[in-house]
Enzyme design. Structure first.
Site, PDB file in Angstrom:
ATOM      1  N   SER A  41       0.816  -1.218   0.000  1.00 17.38           N
ATOM      2  CA  SER A  41       0.000   0.000   0.000  1.00 17.38           C
ATOM      3  C   SER A  41       0.848   1.267   0.000  1.00 17.38           C
ATOM      4  CB  SER A  41      -0.940   0.010   1.208  1.00 17.38           C
ATOM      5  OG  SER A  41      -0.202  -0.079   2.423  1.00 17.38           O
ATOM      6  N   ASP A  90      -2.838   6.399  12.290  1.00 21.57           N
ATOM      7  CA  ASP A  90      -2.068   5.669  11.271  1.00 21.57           C
ATOM      8  C   ASP A  90      -0.743   6.393  11.062  1.00 21.57           C
ATOM      9  OD1 ASP A  90      -0.955   4.552   9.008  1.00 21.57           O
ATOM     10  OD2 ASP A  90      -2.802   4.502   7.852  1.00 21.57           O
ATOM     11  N   HIS A  99       1.077   5.264   6.790  1.00 21.87           N
ATOM     12  CA  HIS A  99       0.773   5.845   5.479  1.00 21.87           C
ATOM     13  C   HIS A  99       0.912   7.366   5.504  1.00 21.87           C
ATOM     14  CE1 HIS A  99      -1.229   1.851   5.494  1.00 21.87           C
ATOM     15  NE2 HIS A  99      -0.740   1.819   4.272  1.00 21.87           N
TER      16      HIS A  99
END
Length: 425
Positions: free
Chosen positions: A157, A401, A404
């Site tokens: 990702s 998070d 990311h």
């Protein structure tokens, strides 16, 4: 009786006879040439074909022997300048390179402004290498170069975030009715119709086949990687002109990694455990072998992006225990900072494997420059996979998070560096 071949007079001894020493030498040379001729041709042929290779963990593609023009290059970088060594400079005039609202391709997990981030400071930083300047990202040059070609990002990702950033940097030059983005299982394809070009992303978090290969349902804690299985995914990469690999985060499950020796279809599965470093080394060797067998170094380019750091432990930069990237809006200013989440042993594995290989691949060393950017993560400002509990809502640190990155943001710089290495090698 006539001799089997004529010899110059200087090689004759006595009454026109060939010296026994020279005769023995000539026979020996002929014997070796016949016996090992193909091996010599393979060795010299490989040296000619593999015109570039990474020097340990070099950031640029090197040349064996006389320098040849690297595919897609339009110029040369400044001599002696390491574009991955530098500092972040505040740039209110030219940053961001695009607006979040202007790029419809950003996943909702990365749209920080849409999900309530109150500041935009993270968007206004430019990477400044020591001793030189980065050429400006030229979307027109990119599109013209990609005319009739395929570019693909392969990995997890984080590589998908870089892929989306790349699309955001070029899509504005393409009319609405002349571009599209579609997803087919593990493959996402952005098409620039007028250019007959595609920019693609292929989900393969380990590069090798694994039990985490489903592009949607892949959050598996007990991860297993199948040895020698790169062709399972690799058949989808064939015919690509520019390939950008990454793999790191999914290997970080502890000190050991489960490796499947047979097939996932076997009723009785043979699984062994390797150290994370040995398992990662296996994957790197498989990747380089695949590149050697499937990519033409005279026409194609291959890149490998180093580990993307996370900022899950604020004690790494002198913060309070139990805190992380949540609420961080400033950069880390220690030029030697290296977070505990970035295993130096993995970087050593990459350096070791790449230095022994003659495969032409360019290393994008984004780890150190990204280490400074504790401010640039999505934190709590993203679409959540599942509804948050009252307990989580009461403690934002618990669901931030710190892996990311917001877009626009840090990963646009990764692509500026990719641009430099692609066109100014």
């Amino acid at each position: 009786m006539k001799p089997p071949f004529s010899t110059p007079s200087s090689l004759l001894k006595g009454k026109g006879r060939l010296s026994p020493y020279l005769l023995t030498l000539i026979v020996f040379i002929l014997f070796v040439s016949i016996l090992y001729g193909q091996d010599f041709m393979c060795i010299f042929g490989q040296q000619l074909q593999n015109y570039s290779y990474p020097d340990k963990i070099s950031s640029s593609t090197e040349r064996v022997g006389k320098r040849q023009k690297v595919p897609f290059a339009v110029g040369k970088a400044e001599e002696g300048c390491d574009v991955f060594s530098g500092r972040w400079v505040r740039d209110e005039l030219n940053r961001p390179l695009y607006e979040e609202s202007e790029c419809p391709y950003i996943q909702p997990q990365l749209t920080c402004q849409e999900h309530g981030r109150p500041d935009k400071d993270y968007q206004h930083w430019r990477w400044q290498p020591h001793g030189c300047d980065l050429p400006k990202f030229n979307a027109s040059l990119v599109l013209e170069t990609l005319r009739g070609k395929r570019m693909m990002f392969v990995g997890d990702s984080l590589n998908r975030g870089q892929y989306v950033s790349f699309v955001c940097l070029i899509h504005r030059l393409i009319p609405e009715d002349a571009k599209s983005m579609e997803t087919f299982d593990s493959l996402t394809v952005f098409t620039a119709k007028e250019y007959n070009a595609t920019i693609e992303f292929y989900w393969a978090p380990f590069l090798l086949e694994s039990n985490s290969d489903d592009a949607v349902v892949h959050r598996i804690s007990d991860r297993i990687v199948r040895k020698g299985s790169i062709n399972k995914h690799g058949r989808n990469w064939k015919g690509v002109d520019i390939l950008v690999f990454n793999t790191y985060l999914w290997w970080m499950t502890g000190l050991k990694m489960k490796i499947l020796l047979g097939s996932f279809d076997d009723e009785a599965k043979e699984i062994v455990e390797l150290s994370t470093e040995d398992a990662y080394r296996m994957a790197m060797k498989s990747m380089l072998r695949w590149v050697r067998l499937n990519m033409d170094p005279k026409k194609t380019r291959v890149f490998f992006t180093s580990m993307s750091p996370s900022h899950g432990k604020s004690i790494d930069w002198g913060g309070e225990p139990g805190e992380n990237c949540y609420n961080e809006t400033t950069l880390i200013d220690d030029p030697t900072y290296w977070g505990s989440d970035c295993r130096k042993s993995i970087m050593q594995v990459i350096g070791e494997v790449f230095s022994k290989s003659k495969v032409p691949i360019t290393f994008l060393n984004i780890t150190q420059l990204s280490n400074y950017r504790r401010d640039a993560h999505t934190s709590i400002y993203k679409k959540q996979w599942s509804p948050l509990t009252p307990k989580q809502l009461a403690n934002p640190v618990s669901y931030a998070d710190c892996v990311h990155w917001c877009l626009p943001g840090l990963q646009d710089t990764w692509n500026e560096l990719l641009f430099v290495k692609l066109f100014y090698s």
